[in-house]
Write a protein that holds these residues in place. Structure first.
Motif, PDB file in Angstrom:
ATOM      1  N   ASN A   1       0.815  -1.184  -0.153  1.00 16.53           N
ATOM      2  CA  ASN A   1      -0.147  -0.051   0.188  1.00 16.53           C
ATOM      3  C   ASN A   1       0.857   1.277  -0.092  1.00 16.53           C
ATOM      4  OD1 ASN A   1      -2.816  -1.089   0.543  1.00 16.53           O
ATOM      5  ND2 ASN A   1      -1.781  -2.115   1.966  1.00 16.53           N
ATOM      6  N   THR A   2       0.581   2.178  -0.825  1.00  6.40           N
ATOM      7  CA  THR A   2       1.323   3.403  -1.069  1.00  6.40           C
ATOM      8  C   THR A   2       0.473   4.520  -1.042  1.00  6.40           C
ATOM      9  OG1 THR A   2       3.029   2.216  -2.181  1.00  6.40           O
ATOM     10  CG2 THR A   2       2.905   4.658  -2.519  1.00  6.40           C
ATOM     11  N   PHE A   3       0.836   5.555  -0.371  1.00  8.37           N
ATOM     12  CA  PHE A   3       0.323   7.026  -0.286  1.00  8.37           C
ATOM     13  C   PHE A   3       1.072   7.732  -0.695  1.00  8.37           C
ATOM     14  CE2 PHE A   3      -0.750  11.170   1.477  1.00  8.37           C
ATOM     15  CZ  PHE A   3      -1.938  11.249   0.921  1.00  8.37           C
ATOM     16  N   ARG A   4       0.865   8.618  -2.155  1.00 18.22           N
ATOM     17  CA  ARG A   4       1.901   9.483  -2.667  1.00 18.22           C
ATOM     18  C   ARG A   4       1.182  10.621  -3.159  1.00 18.22           C
ATOM     19  NH1 ARG A   4       2.837   8.827  -8.412  1.00 18.22           N
ATOM     20  NH2 ARG A   4       1.551   7.157  -8.433  1.00 18.22           N
ATOM     21  N   VAL A   5       2.146  11.823  -2.995  1.00 15.43           N
ATOM     22  CA  VAL A   5       1.510  13.127  -3.714  1.00 15.43           C
ATOM     23  C   VAL A   5       2.721  13.533  -4.480  1.00 15.43           C
ATOM     24  CG1 VAL A   5       0.095  13.665  -1.274  1.00 15.43           C
ATOM     25  CG2 VAL A   5       2.518  14.150  -1.480  1.00 15.43           C
ATOM     26  N   GLU A   6       2.088  14.194  -5.687  1.00 10.08           N
ATOM     27  CA  GLU A   6       2.728  14.704  -6.542  1.00 10.08           C
ATOM     28  C   GLU A   6       2.535  16.232  -7.056  1.00 10.08           C
ATOM     29  OE1 GLU A   6       2.847  12.355 -10.182  1.00 10.08           O
ATOM     30  OE2 GLU A   6       4.131  10.666  -8.988  1.00 10.08           O
ATOM     31  N   LEU A   7       3.287  17.236  -7.028  1.00 10.99           N
ATOM     32  CA  LEU A   7       3.142  18.466  -7.265  1.00 10.99           C
ATOM     33  C   LEU A   7       4.090  19.122  -8.435  1.00 10.99           C
ATOM     34  CD1 LEU A   7       2.740  19.990  -3.541  1.00 10.99           C
ATOM     35  CD2 LEU A   7       1.028  19.374  -5.120  1.00 10.99           C
ATOM     36  N   HIS A   8       3.403  19.639  -9.161  1.00  9.00           N
ATOM     37  CA  HIS A   8       4.120  20.284 -10.394  1.00  9.00           C
ATOM     38  C   HIS A   8       3.655  21.630 -10.741  1.00  9.00           C
ATOM     39  CE1 HIS A   8       5.241  15.891 -11.457  1.00  9.00           C
ATOM     40  NE2 HIS A   8       3.873  15.837 -11.300  1.00  9.00           N
ATOM     41  N   ASP A   9       4.931  22.249 -11.826  1.00  7.56           N
ATOM     42  CA  ASP A   9       4.519  23.651 -12.313  1.00  7.56           C
ATOM     43  C   ASP A   9       4.846  24.576 -11.350  1.00  7.56           C
ATOM     44  OD1 ASP A   9       2.126  22.076 -14.499  1.00  7.56           O
ATOM     45  OD2 ASP A   9       4.215  22.314 -14.798  1.00  7.56           O
ATOM     46  N   GLY A  10       5.755  24.629 -10.424  1.00  5.20           N
ATOM     47  CA  GLY A  10       6.114  25.757  -9.661  1.00  5.20           C
ATOM     48  C   GLY A  10       7.036  26.927 -10.499  1.00  5.20           C
ATOM     49  N   VAL A  11       7.344  27.948 -10.094  1.00  6.46           N
ATOM     50  CA  VAL A  11       8.301  28.849 -10.758  1.00  6.46           C
ATOM     51  C   VAL A  11       9.668  28.523 -10.564  1.00  6.46           C
ATOM     52  CG1 VAL A  11       8.963  31.115 -10.824  1.00  6.46           C
ATOM     53  CG2 VAL A  11       6.637  30.746 -10.156  1.00  6.46           C
ATOM     54  N   ILE A  12      10.087  28.234  -9.456  1.00  5.69           N
ATOM     55  CA  ILE A  12      11.453  27.814  -9.230  1.00  5.69           C
ATOM     56  C   ILE A  12      11.199  26.338  -8.852  1.00  5.69           C
ATOM     57  CG2 ILE A  12      13.438  28.035  -7.516  1.00  5.69           C
ATOM     58  CD1 ILE A  12      12.990  30.873  -7.338  1.00  5.69           C
ATOM     59  N   ARG A  13      10.553  25.777  -7.877  1.00  2.69           N
ATOM     60  CA  ARG A  13      10.466  24.598  -7.485  1.00  2.69           C
ATOM     61  C   ARG A  13       9.626  23.870  -8.635  1.00  2.69           C
ATOM     62  NH1 ARG A  13       6.429  21.705  -6.388  1.00  2.69           N
ATOM     63  NH2 ARG A  13       5.235  23.374  -6.021  1.00  2.69           N
ATOM     64  N   LYS A  14      10.033  23.200  -9.465  1.00  2.00           N
ATOM     65  CA  LYS A  14       9.389  22.546 -10.710  1.00  2.00           C
ATOM     66  C   LYS A  14       8.507  21.322 -10.228  1.00  2.00           C
ATOM     67  CE  LYS A  14       9.750  24.117 -14.074  1.00  2.00           C
ATOM     68  NZ  LYS A  14       9.022  25.312 -14.731  1.00  2.00           N
ATOM     69  N   SER A  15       8.712  20.693  -9.403  1.00  2.00           N
ATOM     70  CA  SER A  15       8.095  19.537  -8.930  1.00  2.00           C
ATOM     71  C   SER A  15       8.422  19.077  -7.761  1.00  2.00           C
ATOM     72  CB  SER A  15       8.153  18.071 -10.049  1.00  2.00           C
ATOM     73  OG  SER A  15       9.586  17.860 -10.135  1.00  2.00           O
ATOM     74  N   SER A  16       7.602  18.302  -6.931  1.00  2.00           N
ATOM     75  CA  SER A  16       8.005  17.633  -5.881  1.00  2.00           C
ATOM     76  C   SER A  16       6.955  16.541  -5.712  1.00  2.00           C
ATOM     77  CB  SER A  16       7.497  18.691  -4.433  1.00  2.00           C
ATOM     78  OG  SER A  16       8.431  19.627  -4.370  1.00  2.00           O
ATOM     79  N   ALA A  17       7.454  15.460  -4.864  1.00  2.00           N
ATOM     80  CA  ALA A  17       6.674  14.221  -4.635  1.00  2.00           C
ATOM     81  C   ALA A  17       7.353  13.653  -3.389  1.00  2.00           C
ATOM     82  CB  ALA A  17       7.160  13.160  -5.712  1.00  2.00           C
ATOM     83  N   ALA A  18       6.292  12.982  -2.717  1.00  2.00           N
ATOM     84  CA  ALA A  18       6.491  12.274  -1.427  1.00  2.00           C
ATOM     85  C   ALA A  18       5.739  11.008  -1.473  1.00  2.00           C
ATOM     86  CB  ALA A  18       5.914  13.223  -0.253  1.00  2.00           C
ATOM     87  N   PHE A  19       6.088  10.045  -0.591  1.00  2.00           N
ATOM     88  CA  PHE A  19       5.331   8.629  -0.702  1.00  2.00           C
ATOM     89  C   PHE A  19       5.721   7.976   0.835  1.00  2.00           C
ATOM     90  CE2 PHE A  19       9.527   7.064  -1.693  1.00  2.00           C
ATOM     91  CZ  PHE A  19       9.665   5.896  -1.136  1.00  2.00           C
ATOM     92  N   ILE A  20       4.558   7.351   1.002  1.00  2.00           N
ATOM     93  CA  ILE A  20       4.937   6.408   2.164  1.00  2.00           C
ATOM     94  C   ILE A  20       4.353   5.047   1.905  1.00  2.00           C
ATOM     95  CG2 ILE A  20       2.708   7.154   3.381  1.00  2.00           C
ATOM     96  CD1 ILE A  20       4.112   6.462   6.198  1.00  2.00           C
ATOM     97  N   THR A  21       5.105   4.057   2.213  1.00  2.00           N
ATOM     98  CA  THR A  21       4.732   2.700   1.616  1.00  2.00           C
ATOM     99  C   THR A  21       4.833   1.724   2.627  1.00  2.00           C
ATOM    100  OG1 THR A  21       5.339   2.858  -0.513  1.00  2.00           O
ATOM    101  CG2 THR A  21       5.082   0.679   0.106  1.00  2.00           C
TER     102      THR A  21
END
Length: 737
Positions: free
Chosen positions: A638-658
């Motif tokens: 089981n994995t919980f994951r978040v993904e964020l994209h299209d920031g100005v300087i921070r282009k993307s971020s991701a985090a997960f817990i499995t």
């Protein structure tokens, strides 16, 4: 012959002068008609471009032919369009992409017609090495065990051998740089011998792929896609380094690639070093340290009549051989005994383009030099040299309506030679040849695929040792032949709901160890006796899968039944030789059955949120109802994951817990012991930042967060009661120019 070459040269010059097609257009969104910055890629040509901020794109110098053109962008459904080019055409193709929370689809390379997975008749798992590294994997093999239906036979952290639905060793074929990887893969204590740096993605065919690849693909295929060249007119370089707290290990790689309109080049070098791993019980497993050096390079020429790619990979692995828990050390210096392994892979991939068809010719030369040092580090007690030349010739016939077809010829010449004092397998030559034909037919709601193949394998080995001794190995001269076939269908039952049904046969000729062994196999602590009377393994597998996907959720269910006639297995006897128990190779019909089930929740409009769950199970039995050895335990991930994209300087971020739950394994063979279940928790976070001229990516991953004491059922240290690796905190920094 000279006249034929002259005619080919004249034809090539004529085509080069007359065939320079172009593709251009604009890419917009179906929702608001706004321009989309997307990648446009022709996988058969390995040629691509990126549309500008206004959605406009252009590609020139496209050879005549029919090609799949792939349009993809983050946040949009990938689109594949078949386009025919000829006679200096300038094709204006405007496309619209539909917004989607589902990850971008990629073209599947391991199957013959290079289609998106949603259009593919065979179910193929594909995962990028970036995803594997983000999960905290120490090695490439360590990462692929996260794929549903795939597990790993491990010898510490340095050696891992893939297991696909309960089948491993010579039943699983590995491809790298488009050619079959040959490196004495018959042994459990032999790893892949290839580093993940310079590998873009991994594809796994779970089931018999003998139709496509011949013997040794009875259980499936692990297909390693090499790093892509840069887009024409671009130059890139990057430096990537990861630190592993458990083993005090570091992996650093540096890559550079540059591309003109016709000539492309890339190179990547890697060095990795690890100390003995620490278990959850806080002791280190003596002499599990290892280090690895790896170099990958390639050059490609793309003209209007042909494409040619040369790639080379050199890998040196130095791996300690653990025997017992001894002196506790954080040293990375090798201690006796240890293995020293050199792998060389040289591949040449040529495609010749004609008006409506093409010819693919792949040639690979591989050299594996395996040395084992026991009492002194200057003289190898065991040394095996394996030279392999393989070839793959395919003719892609002109497309007739919705029918695509391929005919091909594949083969291999292989020489195995001993140069050490010990003999594990005798000097031998192996010659393979195979003929195949396969076709794909597309209807509105149904895709059909079928094929037939004939193979012949000849094994000639020399006699080894003194004929008067008990461990004498007589000469062998045997030929194994077989027909294999496959038929499958992908059916769109309802909107967003599809099913795949595949029926396939496979075969495997017995390997040298199974036919000729007669001696102590140090890596497995047993005396092994081969059986020269072994026959082909022959299997027939039925696969059925169901998939449902919409903008909120995806479900999948894959079930299989695999009947294997004359399954080869090793079994203990009552005989002892020099205090080692004797094992012999036997054959008996067997069956394996099980599947993978799961779902993926990504509720719209919260497209950044993902909840994934998968369950996998496999059971293997002999005809006499006894269980097969080395069958993975059932597991739930089981994995919980978040993904964020299209920031100005921070282009993307991701985090997960499995959270991975592995259940008790009580279905064991005669010489195995039961294994208790366990649960492992892991988590990670990463972000990428776009700075002037530089892109940074930083990541932090933790595996086995609770420092759990556990032993995997497929660990070769299990019989000694040695635990698997404990908690590890891993930090990654990547700099791209």
């Amino acid at each position: 012959m000279k006249n034929i070459l002259c005619l080919l040269a004249v034809f090539s010059l004529y085509t080069a002068a007359s065939s320079q097609n172009s593709l251009l257009g604009k890419i917009t969104s179906t929702n608001n008609n706004q321009p989309v910055s997307a990648t446009v890629y022709l996988p058969q040509l390995e040629k691509g471009t990126v549309s500008d901020l206004n959605g406009n794109y252009e590609m020139k110098n496209i050879p005549d032919g029919n090609y799949n053109v792939i349009f993809s962008s983050m946040g949009f459904a990938t689109l594949s369009i078949k386009i025919s080019f000829s006679n200096n055409q300038i094709i204006d193709k405007n496309v619209q992409l539909e917004e989607s929370a589902v990850e971008m689809e990629q073209v599947i390379v391991s199957t013959p017609f290079h289609k998106l997975q949603s259009d593919n008749v065979m179910k193929v798992e594909r995962v990028s090495t970036e995803e594997l590294n983000f999960s905290g994997a120490v090695t490439l093999a360590d990462g692929i065990k996260n794929i549903a239906g795939v597990d790993l036979i491990t010898t510490g952290t340095g050696i891992g051998k893939p297991v696909i639905r309960g089948l491993s060793s010579n039943r699983v074929l590995t491809y790298a740089q488009g050619v079959r990887l040959e490196n004495q893969q018959f042994g459990d204590e032999h790893g892949l011998g290839i580093n993940e740096a310079g590998i873009e993605s991994v594809e796994v065919i779970k089931g018999p792929a003998s139709l496509l690849y011949g013997s040794d693909a009875l259980g499936g295929v692990l297909y390693l896609n090499p790093e892509r060249f840069a887009i024409s007119g671009e130059t890139h370089s990057d430096l990537n380094s990861t630190y592993f707290s458990n083993t005090l290990g570091t992996v650093t790689n540096l890559g550079v690639k540059t591309s003109g309109d016709k000539v492309k080049f890339l190179a990547r070098g890697t060095y990795a070093t690890f100390s003995d791993y620490k278990t959850g019980a806080a002791y280190r497993v003596t002499n599990t340290r290892f280090n690895e050096s790896d170099l990958k390079t390639g050059i490609q020429y793309l003209g209007t009549t042909f494409k040619s790619t040369v790639r080379y990979n050199y890998n040196r692995s130095n791996i300690g051989i653990a025997e017992e828990i001894g002196a506790q050390s954080q040293s990375k210096d090798l201690e006796l005994p240890f293995q020293e392994i050199d792998n060389h892979i040289l591949s040449l991939d040529n495609t010749f383009f004609f008006n409506k068809s093409s010819v693919d010719l792949k040639i690979g030369y591989l050299f594996n030099d395996r040395r084992e040092f026991e009492d002194e580090s200057s003289v190898a007690a065991l040394r095996l040299k394996l030279n392999t030349l393989n070839y793959d010739l395919k003719y892609n016939l002109p497309q007739w309506g919705q029918l695509e077809a391929i005919v091909g010829l594949q083969g291999m010449f292989q020489n195995n030679k001993n140069e050490g004092e010990e003999i594990l397998i005798p000097d031998a030559n192996t010659t393979d040849i195979g003929l195949l034909g396969t076709a794909h037919y597309h209807l509105n709601k149904v895709d059909l695929q079928a094929g037939l193949r004939f193979d012949s394998r000849k094994i000639e080995s020399q006699a080894a040792r003194n004929p008067a001794d008990e461990d004498f190995i007589p000469a062998l001269d045997k030929t194994f032949t077989n027909f294999t076939g496959a038929v499958g269908a992908k059916i769109d039952l309802y909107q967003n709901f599809s099913t795949r049904i595949n029926l396939a046969s496979g075969f495997r000729a017995p390997n040298l160890a199974e036919l000729t062994s007669n001696g102590e196999h140090e890596g497995t602590n047993r005396y092994e006796k081969g059986n020269p009377n072994l026959k082909n393994e022959q299997n027939f597998q039925t696969d059925i899968s169901f998939e449902y996907r919409n903008k909120h959720v995806e479900f999948f269910a894959n079930g299989f039944y695999n009947a294997v006639n004359d399954y080869i297995f090793i079994s203990p006897t009552d005989e002892m030789v020099d205090e080692s128990q004797v094992f012999e190779y036997l054959q008996q019909d067997a069956s394996l059955f099980g599947g993978e089930f799961g779902f993926h929740l990504h509720p719209h409009p919260l497209d950044w949120l993902h909840l994934e769950s998968s369950f996998e199970t496999v059971t293997g039995k002999l005809e006499n109802e006894k269980y097969l050895p080395l069958i993975p335990a059932n597991s739930l991930r089981n994995t919980f994951r978040v993904e964020l994209h299209d920031g100005v300087i921070r282009k993307s971020s991701a985090a997960f817990i499995t959270l991975e739950n592995t259940f008790d394994q009580n279905n064991i063979s005669d010489f195995e012991t039961k294994t208790a279940g366990y649960s492992l928790l892991s988590a990670g976070i990463e972000s990428s930042f776009q700075l002037p001229q530089v892109k940074l990516k930083v990541g932090l991953t933790a595996t086995n967060l609770t420092d759990k004491d556990y032993i995997s059922h497929l660990s070769r240290f299990k019989s000694d009661g040695i635990l698997n690796i404990g908690r590890s905190i891993n930090a990654t920094l990547k700099v791209e120019l």
